[in-house]
Write an enzyme that holds these catalytic residues in place. Structure first.
Site, PDB file in Angstrom:
ATOM      1  NE  ARG A 239      34.765   4.443  55.185  1.00 34.48           N
ATOM      2  CZ  ARG A 239      35.003   5.236  54.143  1.00 34.48           C
ATOM      3  NH1 ARG A 239      35.973   4.941  53.288  1.00 34.48           N
ATOM      4  NH2 ARG A 239      34.299   6.331  53.943  1.00 34.48           N
ATOM      5  CD  GLU A 268      41.254   4.687  57.832  1.00 39.48           C
ATOM      6  OE1 GLU A 268      41.523   3.628  57.246  1.00 39.48           O
ATOM      7  OE2 GLU A 268      40.917   5.726  57.245  1.00 39.48           O
ATOM      8  CG  HIS A 286      41.222   6.661  54.006  1.00 39.08           C
ATOM      9  ND1 HIS A 286      40.336   6.230  54.955  1.00 39.08           N
ATOM     10  CD2 HIS A 286      40.488   6.850  52.874  1.00 39.08           C
ATOM     11  CE1 HIS A 286      39.115   6.169  54.433  1.00 39.08           C
ATOM     12  NE2 HIS A 286      39.193   6.538  53.171  1.00 39.08           N
TER      13      HIS A 286
HETATM   14  C1  GLV Z   1      36.619   7.858  51.229  1.00 40.60           C
HETATM   15  O1  GLV Z   1      37.026   6.922  51.820  1.00 40.60           O
HETATM   16  C2  GLV Z   1      35.249   7.996  50.845  1.00 40.60           C
HETATM   17  O2  GLV Z   1      34.401   7.226  51.313  1.00 40.60           O
HETATM   18  O3  GLV Z   1      34.966   8.895  50.045  1.00 40.60           O
END
Ligand code: GLV
Length: 325
Positions: A239, A268, A286
């Site tokens: 993250r 982001e 991401h």
């Molecule tokens: C994506 O970042 C998730 O947490 O599934």
């Protein structure tokens, strides 16, 4: 009358149709990003929310929407939801673990390989028409085979990443909130438990895959980067906020570490524009869980949770069973 739910963002149409069998669905096919105020307005008459990791499901939203019973995130991470406030308000919160483990582990490797072997940097060079001759020292990268892999956050995805390292004959060192059992360590390519500092010092390639909470904000900052080898690569698929992006940019610019591969960023989808001026960073938006079967499985998993949570059953991935009390 069917209970009303909100699907905050666009999602597979067949998953929406499935939910329409149970609920009156307010969906968002245009994929508009709702502001917090819009989200609150949308949630006022809903009992359930099918949420996305970019939606902030705050204590104020929950206070403003007292009829809300369930928030089901289409993600394994759930730091976008104030779970403590949900528990207090008796709102069930769920996530989508497991279904994305292998796809996300694959992507950690894609970023690691691209970063260590300078794949995107050299492709940009080629596309820019700069390739005139083969040279003995063009785009020299770091070896992956036979190197030491450091994993910080050794949950299910971390272990899947470690297992893949067997084919590269790597040593694995890891740090985690708690040590794995000997059987789990053996299965994860005989991973060795170490302090965070030792992992940073010893590993050639470091993958971050720990969940975000305020306790790990800037868990990797200037001091931690300073412990890494100058030849090391740093991969973040966890993250934004776990890495201090400004400190990382400074380190990349002065060559304090070799390179970084990042799928997540502070703030982001905005990100620090200074990253664009660093040649030794691989940037992706991401997408670690983004394969068609996996995103479909995540959407169906969130739908299963919502259907169960709103029909008096135990949702399969219930994060706050205390909310029932
Ligand atoms: C994506 O970042 C998730 O947490 O599934």
């Amino acid at each position: 009358m069917k209970p009303k739910i909100l699907i905050t963002r666009a999602v597979f149409p067949d998953v929406i149709q499935r939910l329409e069998n149970f609920f009156e669905v307010d969906s968002n096919p245009a994929d508009k990003i709702y502001s917090e105020a819009e989200l609150i307005e949308k949630c006022r008459d809903k009992v359930g929310v099918f949420a996305n990791p970019a939606d902030r499901i705050s204590a104020s939203l929950m206070q403003a929407c007292p009829q809300l019973k369930a928030v089901c995130n289409m993600a394994v991470g759930y730091n976008n939801i104030d779970v403590a406030a949900a528990t207090k308000a008796g709102i069930k919160v769920t996530n989508t673990p497991d279904v994305l483990n292998q796809t996300t582990a694959d992507f950690a490797w894609a970023l690691l390989m691209a970063t260590a072997r300078r794949v995107t940097e050299s492709e940009h060079f080629l596309r820019a028409g700069k390739w005139e001759k083969w040279t003995y020292d063009g785009f020299l990268g770091a070896d992956v085979y036979g190197s030491t892999l450091g994993i910080i956050g050794m949950g299910r995805i971390g272990q899947a990443i470690a297992r893949r390292s067997m084919g590269f004959d790597m040593k694995v060192v890891y740090h985690n909130r708690s040590q794995l059992t000997p059987a789990q360590e053996a299965h994860a390519n005989h991973a060795q438990y170490q302090s965070r500092e030792q992992v940073l010092k010893e590993a050639d390639h470091i993958v971050l895959v720990l969940p975000y909470s305020s306790a790990v904000h800037h868990y990797i900052g200037a001091a931690e980067i300073a412990r890494m080898k100058p030849s090391a690569t740093l991969i973040n698929i966890a993250r934004g906020g776990i890495v201090d992006d400004a400190a990382l940019i400074a380190a990349l610019k002065r060559g304090q570490i070799a390179a970084a591969g990042l799928d997540v960023f502070e703030n982001e989808p905005a990100f620090n524009p200074e990253f664009l001026t660093c040649t030794n960073v691989v940037l992706t938006p991401h997408i670690a869980s983004a394969s068609e079967p996996t995103r479909r499985a995540m959407a169906n998993c969130a739908a299963d949770n919502l259907i169960a949570a709103l029909s008096g059953q135990t949702p399969p991935n219930w994060l706050n069973p205390e909310s029932a009390q």
